[in-house]
Design a protein around this motif. Sequence first.
Motif, PDB file in Angstrom:
ATOM      1  N   GLN A 120     -55.745 -17.367   6.668  1.00  0.00           N
ATOM      2  CA  GLN A 120     -55.139 -16.708   5.496  1.00  0.00           C
ATOM      3  C   GLN A 120     -53.620 -16.697   5.577  1.00  0.00           C
ATOM      4  N   GLY A 121     -53.054 -17.281   6.632  1.00  0.00           N
ATOM      5  CA  GLY A 121     -51.595 -17.387   6.727  1.00  0.00           C
ATOM      6  C   GLY A 121     -50.951 -16.397   7.668  1.00  0.00           C
ATOM      7  N   HIS A 122     -51.744 -15.523   8.296  1.00  0.00           N
ATOM      8  CA  HIS A 122     -51.166 -14.557   9.234  1.00  0.00           C
ATOM      9  C   HIS A 122     -50.784 -15.228  10.553  1.00  0.00           C
ATOM     10  N   THR A 123     -49.733 -14.700  11.159  1.00  0.00           N
ATOM     11  CA  THR A 123     -49.379 -15.099  12.524  1.00  0.00           C
ATOM     12  C   THR A 123     -50.142 -14.187  13.475  1.00  0.00           C
ATOM     13  N   VAL A 124     -50.916 -14.784  14.368  1.00  0.00           N
ATOM     14  CA  VAL A 124     -51.819 -13.999  15.216  1.00  0.00           C
ATOM     15  C   VAL A 124     -51.630 -14.406  16.674  1.00  0.00           C
ATOM     16  N   VAL A 125     -51.623 -13.390  17.541  1.00  0.00           N
ATOM     17  CA  VAL A 125     -51.696 -13.623  18.985  1.00  0.00           C
ATOM     18  C   VAL A 125     -52.987 -12.968  19.474  1.00  0.00           C
ATOM     19  N   GLY A 126     -53.851 -13.748  20.086  1.00  0.00           N
ATOM     20  CA  GLY A 126     -55.081 -13.211  20.667  1.00  0.00           C
ATOM     21  C   GLY A 126     -54.916 -13.128  22.166  1.00  0.00           C
ATOM     22  N   VAL A 127     -55.355 -12.011  22.738  1.00  0.00           N
ATOM     23  CA  VAL A 127     -55.254 -11.807  24.188  1.00  0.00           C
ATOM     24  C   VAL A 127     -56.644 -11.541  24.736  1.00  0.00           C
ATOM     25  N   ASP A 128     -56.992 -12.241  25.799  1.00  0.00           N
ATOM     26  CA  ASP A 128     -58.275 -11.975  26.450  1.00  0.00           C
ATOM     27  C   ASP A 128     -58.146 -12.252  27.939  1.00  0.00           C
ATOM     28  N   LEU A 129     -58.985 -11.540  28.678  1.00  0.00           N
ATOM     29  CA  LEU A 129     -58.995 -11.647  30.129  1.00  0.00           C
ATOM     30  C   LEU A 129     -59.516 -13.001  30.600  1.00  0.00           C
ATOM     31  N   THR A 130     -60.378 -13.631  29.826  1.00  0.00           N
ATOM     32  CA  THR A 130     -61.097 -14.773  30.378  1.00  0.00           C
ATOM     33  C   THR A 130     -60.529 -16.117  29.930  1.00  0.00           C
ATOM     34  N   PRO A 131     -60.325 -17.033  30.904  1.00  0.00           N
ATOM     35  CA  PRO A 131     -59.818 -18.368  30.560  1.00  0.00           C
ATOM     36  C   PRO A 131     -60.777 -19.144  29.660  1.00  0.00           C
ATOM     37  N   THR A 132     -62.075 -18.936  29.827  1.00  0.00           N
ATOM     38  CA  THR A 132     -63.039 -19.709  29.029  1.00  0.00           C
ATOM     39  C   THR A 132     -62.933 -19.338  27.547  1.00  0.00           C
ATOM     40  N   ALA A 133     -62.843 -18.040  27.251  1.00  0.00           N
ATOM     41  CA  ALA A 133     -62.730 -17.614  25.852  1.00  0.00           C
ATOM     42  C   ALA A 133     -61.391 -18.064  25.260  1.00  0.00           C
ATOM     43  N   VAL A 134     -60.319 -17.937  26.049  1.00  0.00           N
ATOM     44  CA  VAL A 134     -58.988 -18.336  25.562  1.00  0.00           C
ATOM     45  C   VAL A 134     -58.959 -19.840  25.273  1.00  0.00           C
ATOM     46  N   ALA A 135     -59.587 -20.621  26.148  1.00  0.00           N
ATOM     47  CA  ALA A 135     -59.629 -22.081  25.931  1.00  0.00           C
ATOM     48  C   ALA A 135     -60.437 -22.404  24.664  1.00  0.00           C
ATOM     49  N   ALA A 136     -61.549 -21.716  24.468  1.00  0.00           N
ATOM     50  CA  ALA A 136     -62.389 -21.967  23.277  1.00  0.00           C
ATOM     51  C   ALA A 136     -61.632 -21.601  22.004  1.00  0.00           C
ATOM     52  N   ALA A 137     -60.922 -20.467  22.035  1.00  0.00           N
ATOM     53  CA  ALA A 137     -60.165 -20.029  20.851  1.00  0.00           C
ATOM     54  C   ALA A 137     -59.021 -21.004  20.559  1.00  0.00           C
ATOM     55  N   THR A 138     -58.329 -21.451  21.612  1.00  0.00           N
ATOM     56  CA  THR A 138     -57.212 -22.388  21.440  1.00  0.00           C
ATOM     57  C   THR A 138     -57.712 -23.706  20.844  1.00  0.00           C
ATOM     58  N   LYS A 139     -58.846 -24.186  21.345  1.00  0.00           N
ATOM     59  CA  LYS A 139     -59.425 -25.441  20.855  1.00  0.00           C
ATOM     60  C   LYS A 139     -59.826 -25.294  19.378  1.00  0.00           C
ATOM     61  N   ALA A 140     -60.444 -24.156  19.039  1.00  0.00           N
ATOM     62  CA  ALA A 140     -60.877 -23.937  17.649  1.00  0.00           C
ATOM     63  C   ALA A 140     -59.666 -23.902  16.715  1.00  0.00           C
ATOM     64  N   ALA A 141     -58.573 -23.257  17.165  1.00  0.00           N
ATOM     65  CA  ALA A 141     -57.370 -23.192  16.328  1.00  0.00           C
ATOM     66  C   ALA A 141     -56.802 -24.594  16.107  1.00  0.00           C
ATOM     67  N   GLN A 142     -56.787 -25.383  17.172  1.00  0.00           N
ATOM     68  CA  GLN A 142     -56.282 -26.767  17.042  1.00  0.00           C
ATOM     69  C   GLN A 142     -57.160 -27.562  16.084  1.00  0.00           C
ATOM     70  N   GLU A 143     -58.461 -27.446  16.244  1.00  0.00           N
ATOM     71  CA  GLU A 143     -59.385 -28.207  15.387  1.00  0.00           C
ATOM     72  C   GLU A 143     -59.249 -27.809  13.915  1.00  0.00           C
ATOM     73  N   ARG A 144     -58.899 -26.523  13.691  1.00  0.00           N
ATOM     74  CA  ARG A 144     -58.776 -26.050  12.302  1.00  0.00           C
ATOM     75  C   ARG A 144     -57.340 -26.168  11.780  1.00  0.00           C
ATOM     76  N   GLY A 145     -56.451 -26.734  12.606  1.00  0.00           N
ATOM     77  CA  GLY A 145     -55.055 -26.925  12.180  1.00  0.00           C
ATOM     78  C   GLY A 145     -54.292 -25.618  12.018  1.00  0.00           C
ATOM     79  N   LEU A 146     -54.632 -24.621  12.833  1.00  0.00           N
ATOM     80  CA  LEU A 146     -54.023 -23.291  12.700  1.00  0.00           C
ATOM     81  C   LEU A 146     -52.966 -23.080  13.789  1.00  0.00           C
ATOM     82  N   SER A 147     -51.753 -23.601  13.554  1.00  0.00           N
ATOM     83  CA  SER A 147     -50.706 -23.475  14.573  1.00  0.00           C
ATOM     84  C   SER A 147     -50.135 -22.053  14.600  1.00  0.00           C
TER      85      SER A 147
END
Length: 223
Positions: free
Chosen positions: A62-89
Amino acid sequence: MSELMDWDQVYREQGFFEGPPPWNIGEPQPEIAELIRAGKFRSDVLDAGCGVAEASLALAAQGHTVVGVDLTPTAVAAATKAAQERGLSNATFVQDDITSFTGYDGRFNTILDSTLFHSLPVESRDAYLRAVHRAAAPGASFFVLVFATGAFPTDTDLPVPNVVTEDELRQAVSKYWDIDEIRPAFIHANMPQIPDAPPLQFDADEKGRQKMPAFLLTAHKAG
Ligand SMILES: C[S@@+](CC[C@H](N)C(=O)[O-])C[C@H]1O[C@@H](n2cnc3c(N)ncnc32)[C@H](O)[C@@H]1O
């Protein structure tokens, strides 16, 4: 500090659930989706304990600037990959412990806690609330979706979430935040049957997920 469970192992599907975690429902929690639809979020947004970050991704779309924080590398990697795949810089993800989170003082106009609060050890709640309050801008909004008492059996040794009463939630959060509302809500989850426990007795939603008792808290940081 005793963690509720090994979060990274859970996201690697090698932990307690032996499959996808019940809160990975492929979309934001419906209570959070409703807040997004109602225009309650203002950038920048901090998604605390973001997991695989469906809420962050919906907000970024929706155009918001978002920072997600999580303890786990696996979740952070999955979220980062999903953002890249969806073109959400405009969505970035950081691996960190939210109870000692620093480096973003006064930055965020909205803090989202989608089922993190009950995932923290009770003794870590105060440090968590202090850390996200420090990261919030004056006037920032704070939304917390948390399991209420009654969501899980109490007579079990299994790692059940640290559910709250309304008074307990109010008392913890009001030390740092001005509370606007606490209302009954639901957390939607694909809960497995807990071994040796009676079956969970909750209504299902239209997608067959259990609707479990929760609170939705809305608060703000004094301006
Ligand atoms: C029940 S999950 C909720 C995930 C996501 N917010 C959602 O709604 O699907 C709780 C999350 O909190 C994270 N978590 C637990 N303790 C944390 C801590 N101290 N700092 C940051 N994240 C934490 C876990 O790794 C997990 O992803």
